[in-house]
Design an enzyme around this catalytic site. Sequence first.
Site, mmCIF file in Angstrom:
data_model
loop_
_atom_site.group_PDB
_atom_site.id
_atom_site.type_symbol
_atom_site.label_atom_id
_atom_site.label_comp_id
_atom_site.label_asym_id
_atom_site.label_seq_id
_atom_site.Cartn_x
_atom_site.Cartn_y
_atom_site.Cartn_z
ATOM 1 N N ALA A 1 0.820 -1.206 0.000
ATOM 2 C CA ALA A 1 0.000 0.000 0.000
ATOM 3 C C ALA A 1 0.859 1.264 0.000
ATOM 4 C CB ALA A 1 -0.943 -0.018 1.197
ATOM 5 N N HIS A 2 0.164 2.403 -0.042
ATOM 6 C CA HIS A 2 0.870 3.679 -0.195
ATOM 7 C C HIS A 2 1.764 4.000 1.002
ATOM 8 C CE1 HIS A 2 -2.864 5.987 1.586
ATOM 9 N NE2 HIS A 2 -2.454 5.018 2.357
ATOM 10 N N ASN A 3 2.893 4.636 0.660
ATOM 11 C CA ASN A 3 3.861 5.134 1.647
ATOM 12 C C ASN A 3 4.624 4.043 2.387
ATOM 13 O OD1 ASN A 3 1.343 7.361 1.889
ATOM 14 N ND2 ASN A 3 3.387 8.202 1.522
#
Length: 337
Positions: free
Chosen positions: A237-239
Amino acid sequence: MRLTASEIAAQFGLTVVGDGATEVSGVATLAHAGTGQLSFLANPRYRPQLAETQASVVILRADDAESAQGTALVAKDPYTAFAKIAALFDVAPVRAPGIHASAVIDPTATVSPTAHVGPFVSIGAGSRVGDGCVIGAGSIIGEDCVVDDGCELIARVTLVTRVRLGKRVRVHPGAVLGADGFGLAMDAGHWIKVPQLGGVVIGDDCEIGANTCIDRGALEDTVLEEDVRVDNLVQIAHNCRIGAHSAIAGCTGIAGSAKIGRYCLLGGHVGVVGHLEICDKVVITGKSVVRNSIHEPGEYSSGTPLTDNRTWRKNAARFKQLDALARRILAVGKENQ
């Protein structure tokens, strides 16, 4: 290609036991190898097959050499040695430089003259494809992406936007890098989408499996450091940040902003909760759920091991009674004080 045991030993620093002139032209498992093939013994559970194998040459440890029926190559780590030797027989098709007539390339994109761009490829505005890259059929490179020298997008790979691949990155079919991260905010009973303004950065020598998804960051980039290996059907997922030389097995899901250290191994179907940190050299066994940060190297597990259905049902019923049982034990303890 045909190589003698002595030639292989000289190239990879191994020791020959037996006839160094023995030739091999391929590789196979101990159980299925035949004359002219090379195999290996790395796992002790397969040691009984050593006496029966028809392989002409077997890679093994020194303490197994006397049990070999034919020529042996002694290695400290037979599996690693086999991986290096097998690569000699893995002859990849030659991709001639050039751009297929059906490819669509934005005028502001740059493609190295030594790159191969296959059929029905799309390359968006501002993107760059480096020297010696192979962009397989049906792949899509969106806007503002960088595919550095020696990368291979095998087929139907999608780089959505703001994706930077380091050198010699290999991405398998169906993978999607740089799609929107799952960022939402609730407002007056309705979801509002949080813009995903970051990108994805993949370090040198990484490999991304088929149908894996790596989302771009909300504000900062999602990062895989160098030499990270990701299996099929993994969600990052993001980051998130994945440390160098880590490996992640299939069907694992890593929630947003999780930080995983260097030289970590995540087994199949592991779940990692977001916003936590895992230190270097951690092994998470398959089907485990990581709910808290891990600060000490080592092997960690969770989940329920397989057992017969009847035993599992009994244990599940007893598990429901644990709270009441604990209360009874505490009450007895207080009475005896």
